[in-house]
Design a protein around this motif. Structure first.
Motif, short mmCIF file in Angstrom:
data_model
loop_
_atom_site.label_atom_id
_atom_site.label_comp_id
_atom_site.label_asym_id
_atom_site.label_seq_id
_atom_site.Cartn_x
_atom_site.Cartn_y
_atom_site.Cartn_z
N THR A 8 -3.04 17.67 2.72
CA THR A 8 -2.13 16.44 2.46
C THR A 8 -2.62 15.91 1.05
O THR A 8 -3.76 15.72 0.71
CB THR A 8 -2.63 15.37 3.61
N TYR A 9 -1.63 15.55 0.30
CA TYR A 9 -1.96 14.62 -0.89
C TYR A 9 -1.20 13.53 -0.91
O TYR A 9 0.00 13.21 -0.02
CB TYR A 9 -1.42 15.55 -2.07
N SER A 10 -1.36 12.55 -1.90
CA SER A 10 -0.57 11.33 -1.83
C SER A 10 0.59 10.99 -2.26
O SER A 10 1.30 9.93 -2.04
CB SER A 10 -1.74 9.98 -2.38
N SER A 11 1.02 12.01 -2.88
CA SER A 11 2.51 11.93 -3.54
C SER A 11 3.05 13.18 -3.47
O SER A 11 2.40 14.33 -3.51
CB SER A 11 2.35 11.27 -5.23
N ARG A 12 4.44 13.17 -3.58
CA ARG A 12 5.12 14.72 -3.66
C ARG A 12 4.66 15.38 -4.99
O ARG A 12 4.68 16.50 -5.07
CB ARG A 12 6.57 14.32 -3.81
N VAL B 219 -18.05 19.65 4.35
CA VAL B 219 -17.25 18.55 4.73
C VAL B 219 -17.69 17.48 3.54
O VAL B 219 -18.94 17.07 3.58
CB VAL B 219 -17.66 17.92 6.27
N LEU B 220 -16.73 16.83 2.98
CA LEU B 220 -16.94 15.91 1.80
C LEU B 220 -16.76 14.58 2.31
O LEU B 220 -15.31 14.58 2.86
CB LEU B 220 -16.15 16.35 0.83
N VAL B 221 -17.72 13.60 2.11
CA VAL B 221 -17.30 12.25 2.87
C VAL B 221 -17.75 11.28 1.62
O VAL B 221 -18.65 11.28 0.91
CB VAL B 221 -18.45 11.96 3.96
N HIS B 222 -16.44 10.79 1.27
CA HIS B 222 -16.41 9.62 0.17
C HIS B 222 -17.15 8.40 0.50
O HIS B 222 -17.34 8.07 1.53
CB HIS B 222 -15.05 9.45 -0.21
N GLY B 223 -17.48 7.80 -0.63
CA GLY B 223 -18.02 6.34 -0.37
C GLY B 223 -17.05 5.25 -0.27
O GLY B 223 -15.97 5.38 0.26
N TYR B 224 -17.45 4.05 -0.66
CA TYR B 224 -16.61 2.83 -0.89
C TYR B 224 -15.56 2.92 -1.43
O TYR B 224 -15.43 3.51 -2.63
CB TYR B 224 -17.71 1.74 -1.21
N ILE B 225 -14.23 2.42 -1.04
CA ILE B 225 -13.09 2.01 -1.62
C ILE B 225 -12.03 3.32 -1.76
O ILE B 225 -11.02 3.18 -2.47
CB ILE B 225 -13.27 1.24 -3.18
N LEU B 226 -12.62 4.56 -1.52
CA LEU B 226 -11.75 5.54 -1.99
C LEU B 226 -10.70 6.07 -1.06
O LEU B 226 -10.12 7.21 -0.70
CB LEU B 226 -12.55 7.01 -2.31
N ASN C 147 -7.76 4.21 -0.08
CA ASN C 147 -6.67 3.93 0.02
C ASN C 147 -5.53 5.07 -0.18
O ASN C 147 -5.83 5.98 -0.84
CB ASN C 147 -6.53 3.05 -1.44
N PRO C 148 -4.51 4.98 0.50
CA PRO C 148 -3.47 6.11 0.39
C PRO C 148 -2.80 5.93 -0.75
O PRO C 148 -1.95 7.16 -1.18
CB PRO C 148 -2.61 5.58 1.88
N TRP C 149 -2.83 5.13 -1.67
CA TRP C 149 -2.41 5.13 -2.87
C TRP C 149 -2.93 6.10 -3.76
O TRP C 149 -4.13 6.46 -3.85
CB TRP C 149 -2.34 3.93 -3.46
N GLU C 150 -1.98 6.69 -4.85
CA GLU C 150 -2.73 7.95 -5.43
C GLU C 150 -3.96 7.47 -6.30
O GLU C 150 -4.91 8.24 -6.52
CB GLU C 150 -1.57 8.43 -6.40
N ARG C 151 -3.94 6.20 -6.82
CA ARG C 151 -5.01 5.67 -7.60
C ARG C 151 -6.20 5.96 -6.83
O ARG C 151 -7.41 6.18 -7.77
CB ARG C 151 -4.70 4.42 -8.15
N ASP C 152 -6.32 5.64 -5.72
CA ASP C 152 -7.91 5.67 -5.01
C ASP C 152 -8.02 6.54 -3.80
O ASP C 152 -9.09 6.74 -3.44
CB ASP C 152 -7.93 4.27 -4.08
N CYS C 153 -7.06 7.70 -3.72
CA CYS C 153 -7.17 8.44 -2.72
C CYS C 153 -8.14 9.54 -3.00
O CYS C 153 -7.97 10.03 -4.07
CB CYS C 153 -5.59 9.01 -2.39
N PRO C 154 -9.02 9.82 -2.20
CA PRO C 154 -9.96 10.95 -2.82
C PRO C 154 -9.44 12.41 -2.90
O PRO C 154 -10.07 12.93 -3.76
CB PRO C 154 -10.93 11.06 -1.50
N ILE D 289 -11.91 12.60 -6.64
CA ILE D 289 -13.25 13.47 -6.98
C ILE D 289 -12.97 14.80 -6.11
O ILE D 289 -13.63 15.75 -6.16
CB ILE D 289 -14.37 12.67 -6.30
N PHE D 290 -11.78 14.80 -5.20
CA PHE D 290 -11.69 16.04 -4.11
C PHE D 290 -10.66 16.86 -4.76
O PHE D 290 -10.27 17.96 -4.15
CB PHE D 290 -11.57 15.80 -2.81
N ALA D 291 -9.75 16.46 -5.72
CA ALA D 291 -8.64 17.08 -6.18
C ALA D 291 -8.80 18.29 -6.83
O ALA D 291 -9.50 18.25 -7.55
CB ALA D 291 -7.75 15.95 -6.94
#
Length: 301
Positions: free
Chosen positions: A16-20, A74-81, A83-90, A94-96
């Protein structure tokens, strides 16, 4: 393994990715069958309090494409990442995979989890809102992570599992260990962890923790964040376990990556870390050039 033993010696003193656009770019790369991302290497696990972790249909496809014994990470992000918006989605940060991760900091490709040699699972949890709210949310997220790991133990018992948690994500990881069986996890890598020392010590005594190698990565560059986290959890710096546990454990390794002797010893093992390029940085535990190669070696054993 040889790498963890050597490090212990060093430290003794769903697709899954946040944008087409994101989805199209990755899928087209996969269809080309070229480059390091020639097959699925990242699966996203969505977690919410109501339904728990959601295992995507692509999970089965990804697992079937792996070599026997290939690692799961298994990668577990920290604070604030989260958000389903592209700007903050892990998944788009960092995982892209490239080309979306233009800074070339994506964990999966730098950890060698591509083709059929390994699979990265991005565990998304609700780490937004105030820092205190995200800190509290780490506890129920840990229950969800434990459920995911128990499921992996059933459906992929021959694939060793590594957990990597950054900041508050490390609290999710350590709390999850408390509810797992022995040897359900092979490695745990904690990056600038935000977790009370009492919680870490309790989790470190669990069967799952005692059956794996735990690498606790710290640096002086994180000191301001450590002070803030100490205020959050109570007890100041003494309330955190940034420098490790009060009692030495054979399966626990502390790695302070901005110490010159540590860098020299890692270089002797073939891992050349760049010196810090800034005095204060909360992300240096994965942005420092060369450090993800160290974690990759641990994952591969």
């Amino acid at each position: 393994c040889r790498q963890s033993s050597a490090l212990a010696a060093v430290c003794h003193d769903r697709f899954t990715y946040s944008s087409r656009r994101d989805r199209t770019a990755v899928l087209s790369k996969s269809q080309q069958g070229s480059g390091v991302w020639g097959c699925m290497a990242l699966v996203t696990i969505e977690y919410d309090d109501c339904s728990g972790p959601k295992l995507p249909a692509q999970m089965g496809v990804a697992l079937k494409g792996l070599r026997p014994g290939a690692p799961l990470c298994v990668l577990v992000h920290g604070y604030i990442l989260a958000n389903p918006w592209e700007r903050d989605c892990p998944d788009t940060h960092i995982f892209a995979p490239p080309p979306d991760n233009t800074a070339n900091l994506g964990w999966p490709q730098r950890l060698g989890l591509a083709h059929d040699v390994g699979l990265a699972l991005s565990f998304r949890w609700n780490a937004r809102g105030t820092l205190r709210a995200a800190y509290r949310q780490a506890a129920p997220a840990a229950v969800g992570l434990a459920r995911l790991l128990a499921a992996l133990e059933q459906i992929a018992p021959n694939h060793p599992v590594t957990l990597i948690g950054h900041s508050l994500g490390a609290r999710v990881v350590m709390r999850a260990l408390e509810g797992l069986s022995a040897r359900s996890v092979s490695n745990v890598i904690l990056l600038h962890a935000v977790i009370p020392r009492s919680e870490a010590e309790r989790a470190a005594q669990s069967p799952a923790a005692q059956g794996c190698e735990i690498l606790n990565v710290t640096s002086h560059g994180n000191i301001l964040f450590d002070i803030g986290a100490g205020i959050l959890v109570g007890g100041g710096l003494n309330g955190l376990f940034r420098c490790g546990l009060r009692a030495a454990l054979p399966h626990w390794i502390n790695l302070q990556i901005d110490r010159a002797p540590t860098r020299a010893a890692l270089a002797a093992l073939g891992h050349h870390l760049a010196p810090p390029d800034r005095l204060i940085c909360h992300y240096g535990a994965y942005t420092r050039p060369g450090i993800l190669d160290v974690y990759a070696a641990l994952i591969k054993g």
